[in-house]
Design a protein around this motif. Structure first.
Motif, PDB file in Angstrom:
ATOM      1  N   ALA A  72      -5.869  10.154  20.212  1.00 39.43           N
ATOM      2  CA  ALA A  72      -4.414  10.014  20.065  1.00 39.43           C
ATOM      3  C   ALA A  72      -3.855   8.955  20.999  1.00 39.43           C
ATOM      4  N   VAL A  73      -4.538   7.813  21.103  1.00 38.21           N
ATOM      5  CA  VAL A  73      -3.989   6.723  21.906  1.00 38.21           C
ATOM      6  C   VAL A  73      -2.642   6.293  21.321  1.00 38.21           C
ATOM      7  N   PHE A  74      -2.616   6.146  19.993  1.00 38.14           N
ATOM      8  CA  PHE A  74      -1.351   5.947  19.280  1.00 38.14           C
ATOM      9  C   PHE A  74      -1.200   7.088  18.280  1.00 38.14           C
ATOM     10  N   GLN A  75       0.037   7.526  18.081  1.00 37.18           N
ATOM     11  CA  GLN A  75       0.321   8.570  17.107  1.00 37.18           C
ATOM     12  C   GLN A  75       1.377   8.065  16.122  1.00 37.18           C
ATOM     13  N   ILE A  76       1.093   8.264  14.848  1.00 30.43           N
ATOM     14  CA  ILE A  76       2.047   7.900  13.801  1.00 30.43           C
ATOM     15  C   ILE A  76       2.382   9.165  13.021  1.00 30.43           C
ATOM     16  N   GLY A  77       3.646   9.512  13.002  1.00 27.95           N
ATOM     17  CA  GLY A  77       4.081  10.710  12.289  1.00 27.95           C
ATOM     18  C   GLY A  77       4.629  10.361  10.917  1.00 27.95           C
ATOM     19  N   LEU A  78       4.152  11.064   9.908  1.00 25.84           N
ATOM     20  CA  LEU A  78       4.624  10.843   8.542  1.00 25.84           C
ATOM     21  C   LEU A  78       5.660  11.895   8.185  1.00 25.84           C
ATOM     22  N   PRO A  79       6.815  11.498   7.678  1.00 28.09           N
ATOM     23  CA  PRO A  79       7.835  12.482   7.294  1.00 28.09           C
ATOM     24  C   PRO A  79       7.471  13.167   5.985  1.00 28.09           C
ATOM     25  N   SER A  80       8.010  14.347   5.798  1.00 37.25           N
ATOM     26  CA  SER A  80       7.843  15.033   4.522  1.00 37.25           C
ATOM     27  C   SER A  80       8.633  14.287   3.459  1.00 37.25           C
ATOM     28  N   LEU A  81       8.285  14.513   2.189  1.00 36.49           N
ATOM     29  CA  LEU A  81       8.991  13.843   1.098  1.00 36.49           C
ATOM     30  C   LEU A  81      10.457  14.268   1.061  1.00 36.49           C
ATOM     31  N   ALA A  82      10.740  15.503   1.470  1.00 37.57           N
ATOM     32  CA  ALA A  82      12.119  15.991   1.465  1.00 37.57           C
ATOM     33  C   ALA A  82      13.004  15.192   2.418  1.00 37.57           C
ATOM     34  N   THR A 116       0.577  18.331   4.625  1.00 36.58           N
ATOM     35  CA  THR A 116      -0.363  18.097   3.544  1.00 36.58           C
ATOM     36  C   THR A 116       0.349  17.397   2.383  1.00 36.58           C
ATOM     37  N   GLY A 117      -0.280  16.334   1.885  1.00 32.88           N
ATOM     38  CA  GLY A 117       0.267  15.640   0.735  1.00 32.88           C
ATOM     39  C   GLY A 117       1.251  14.542   1.050  1.00 32.88           C
ATOM     40  N   THR A 118       1.419  14.178   2.331  1.00 30.22           N
ATOM     41  CA  THR A 118       2.400  13.145   2.681  1.00 30.22           C
ATOM     42  C   THR A 118       1.823  11.734   2.575  1.00 30.22           C
ATOM     43  N   GLY A 119       0.515  11.600   2.384  1.00 26.77           N
ATOM     44  CA  GLY A 119      -0.071  10.269   2.217  1.00 26.77           C
ATOM     45  C   GLY A 119      -0.718   9.714   3.472  1.00 26.77           C
ATOM     46  N   LYS A 120      -1.335  10.584   4.264  1.00 27.22           N
ATOM     47  CA  LYS A 120      -1.960  10.130   5.510  1.00 27.22           C
ATOM     48  C   LYS A 120      -3.106   9.157   5.243  1.00 27.22           C
ATOM     49  N   GLU A 121      -3.821   9.357   4.120  1.00 28.34           N
ATOM     50  CA  GLU A 121      -4.917   8.455   3.799  1.00 28.34           C
ATOM     51  C   GLU A 121      -4.408   7.040   3.503  1.00 28.34           C
ATOM     52  N   ILE A 144       0.819  -1.211   0.000  1.00 30.02           N
ATOM     53  CA  ILE A 144       0.000   0.000   0.000  1.00 30.02           C
ATOM     54  C   ILE A 144       0.854   1.261   0.000  1.00 30.02           C
ATOM     55  N   ILE A 145       1.933   1.230   0.768  1.00 28.07           N
ATOM     56  CA  ILE A 145       2.788   2.415   0.925  1.00 28.07           C
ATOM     57  C   ILE A 145       4.155   2.118   0.328  1.00 28.07           C
ATOM     58  N   ALA A 146       4.588   2.918  -0.633  1.00 27.81           N
ATOM     59  CA  ALA A 146       5.882   2.730  -1.281  1.00 27.81           C
ATOM     60  C   ALA A 146       6.974   3.441  -0.479  1.00 27.81           C
ATOM     61  N   GLY A 147       8.121   2.791  -0.380  1.00 34.15           N
ATOM     62  CA  GLY A 147       9.243   3.435   0.288  1.00 34.15           C
ATOM     63  C   GLY A 147       9.989   2.480   1.199  1.00 34.15           C
ATOM     64  N   ASN A 148      11.327   2.503   1.109  1.00 29.49           N
ATOM     65  CA  ASN A 148      12.167   1.655   1.948  1.00 29.49           C
ATOM     66  C   ASN A 148      13.191   2.452   2.742  1.00 29.49           C
ATOM     67  N   SER A 149      13.040   3.762   2.788  1.00 34.64           N
ATOM     68  CA  SER A 149      13.967   4.574   3.568  1.00 34.64           C
ATOM     69  C   SER A 149      13.830   4.201   5.045  1.00 34.64           C
ATOM     70  N   PRO A 150      14.874   4.416   5.843  1.00 37.31           N
ATOM     71  CA  PRO A 150      14.806   4.053   7.266  1.00 37.31           C
ATOM     72  C   PRO A 150      13.601   4.660   7.980  1.00 37.31           C
ATOM     73  N   VAL A 151      13.288   5.903   7.698  1.00 39.34           N
ATOM     74  CA  VAL A 151      12.171   6.538   8.386  1.00 39.34           C
ATOM     75  C   VAL A 151      10.846   5.902   7.994  1.00 39.34           C
ATOM     76  N   MET A 152      10.707   5.472   6.732  1.00 43.10           N
ATOM     77  CA  MET A 152       9.462   4.826   6.313  1.00 43.10           C
ATOM     78  C   MET A 152       9.397   3.380   6.791  1.00 43.10           C
ATOM     79  N   GLN A 153      10.534   2.710   6.935  1.00 41.99           N
ATOM     80  CA  GLN A 153      10.527   1.378   7.516  1.00 41.99           C
ATOM     81  C   GLN A 153      10.001   1.422   8.944  1.00 41.99           C
ATOM     82  N   GLN A 154      10.367   2.488   9.663  1.00 37.35           N
ATOM     83  CA  GLN A 154       9.867   2.636  11.028  1.00 37.35           C
ATOM     84  C   GLN A 154       8.369   2.887  11.035  1.00 37.35           C
ATOM     85  N   VAL A 155       7.896   3.732  10.115  1.00 30.92           N
ATOM     86  CA  VAL A 155       6.464   3.997  10.019  1.00 30.92           C
ATOM     87  C   VAL A 155       5.699   2.703   9.745  1.00 30.92           C
TER      88      VAL A 155
END
Length: 365
Positions: free
Chosen positions: A186-196, A56-61, A25-36
């Motif tokens: 906010a029992v659990f919070q997941i932070g999405l990094p910017s594309l940069a 906005t635009g980071t793919g929260k949906e 569903i979610i593309a990406g293998n960077s360390p920060v996205m592996q953690q997500v």
């Protein structure tokens, strides 16, 4: 604020199979996205609410979709954008209504709370929810019951709540959000990094986008970013995040379909949404389109229309020119298709298709 988790194996839910589902569903293998992805796999099977935070635009949906996919819940994923629905209509959208509940209510409507029973309710941009409706949402989360507008009957609801926002819900200067509701969602919070912060994922994200477009449109002729083009994409700031990257790919597919896209083309024609030619005039920037290798000027072809009694079959003539150019490129590169395609600013597969079309096949490299 977003909670930072250490790289620890917390529980059995964080399995390879769950992460494989998330990868789809979610593309990406960077360390920060592996953690997500590990966080999604960990909390996915829980019924606890999750708050997804990111620009906005980071793919929260997509995170909401992934959480639902690994939850094991058999109901639907029902999404509501709280910022896109007028405040006076949002309550009816969520709770539903009975016939005659208000002017224009011509029949019963099932709200999103009920639609999400057995599944997941995704409230996007929850920071834009009106304060009065925040109180009602809090009561629903506490009682797990709702009443449609115009009804006195309470209905049990069973949904998993996922919310998302680009705002800081704890900052009263930025948004009016109830503190008690915040701790509910906010029992659990997941932070999405910017594309940069995950530019190494750009090739994978583009590949996923292209596959999606081709699945829906077999005629989609994707552009091929060469090494310089990819470097240009990865050095961009991406204020619009993945949404801006998608727009850039769309522009590239329209302006350079089936062509090799270089760094200069990315910088001058894609990232600034410029056009190669406007109203027949050359662009004002110092960028240039691919070299023409001293090809004849269009004016040199005007003699074709000057000859009396001579008609021109344009399709045949252009075909002959294309064949000649392809043969020349192949001869100059000793029939190395990859190098010939680069010279012609075409994808290798596109050149192979043209060679088959014109019967130019032979031992190729």
């Amino acid at each position: 604020m977003t909670q930072h988790w250490t790289n620890v194996q917390f529980g059995a839910q964080n399995t390879d199979s769950a992460i494989a589902v998330v990868d789809g569903i979610i593309a990406g293998n960077s360390p920060v996205m592996q953690q997500v992805k590990q966080h999604i796999a960990l909390v996915g099977a829980s019924v606890a609410p999750v708050l997804v935070q990111g620009e906005t635009g980071t793919g929260k949906e997509l995170v909401a979709e992934a959480l639902h996919a690994v939850s094991g819940r058999t109901g639907e994923l029902v999404a509501v954008n709280c910022a896109a629905i007028p405040a006076e209509l949002l309550e009816s959208e969520l709770f539903g209504h009975e016939k005659g509940a208000f002017t224009g209510a011509e029949g019963r409507k099932i709200g999103r709370f009920e639609q999400a029973c057995g599944g997941t309710l995704f409230l996007d941009e929850i920071g834009d929810m009106p304060p009065a409706l925040q109180v009602k949402l809090l009561r629903v989360l506490e009682t797990r019951k709702i009443r449609r507008l115009g009804s006195m009957q309470e209905i049990d609801v069973d949904f998993r709540l996922v919310t998302a926002t680009h705002r800081d819900l704890t900052s009263q200067e930025e948004v009016q959000f109830r503190e008690d509701l915040y701790f509910r969602v906010a029992v659990f919070q997941i932070g999405l990094p910017s594309l940069a912060k995950r530019v190494t994922d750009i090739p994978l994200i583009l590949d996923r986008m292209i596959k999606g477009y081709k699945a829906n449109d077999v005629t989609f002729d994707e552009p091929l970013f060469d090494e310089t083009g990819m470097r240009a994409l990865q050095s961009h700031t991406w204020r619009g995040n993945i949404r801006e990257l998608r727009n850039t790919l769309i522009r590239a597919s329209v302006m350079f379909p089936g062509q090799v896209v270089t760094g200069d083309m990315v910088k001058h024609f894609l990232l600034n949404a410029g056009m190669p030619y406007i109203d027949g005039c050359a662009p004002q920037s110092d960028a240039v389109m691919p070299e023409t290798h001293d090809l004849p000027s269009p004016d040199q072809f005007r003699y074709l229309n000057d000859a009396e009694g001579q008609d021109l079959d344009l399709r045949v003539y252009l075909r002959d020119i294309e064949v000649a150019l392809i043969e020349t490129a192949l001869e100059k590169t000793s029939y190395c298709v990859s190098r010939a395609a680069t010279q012609l600013r075409l994808r290798r597969t596109t050149l192979i298709e043209k060679m088959k079309k014109y019967g130019l096949n032979r031992e190729v490299a």
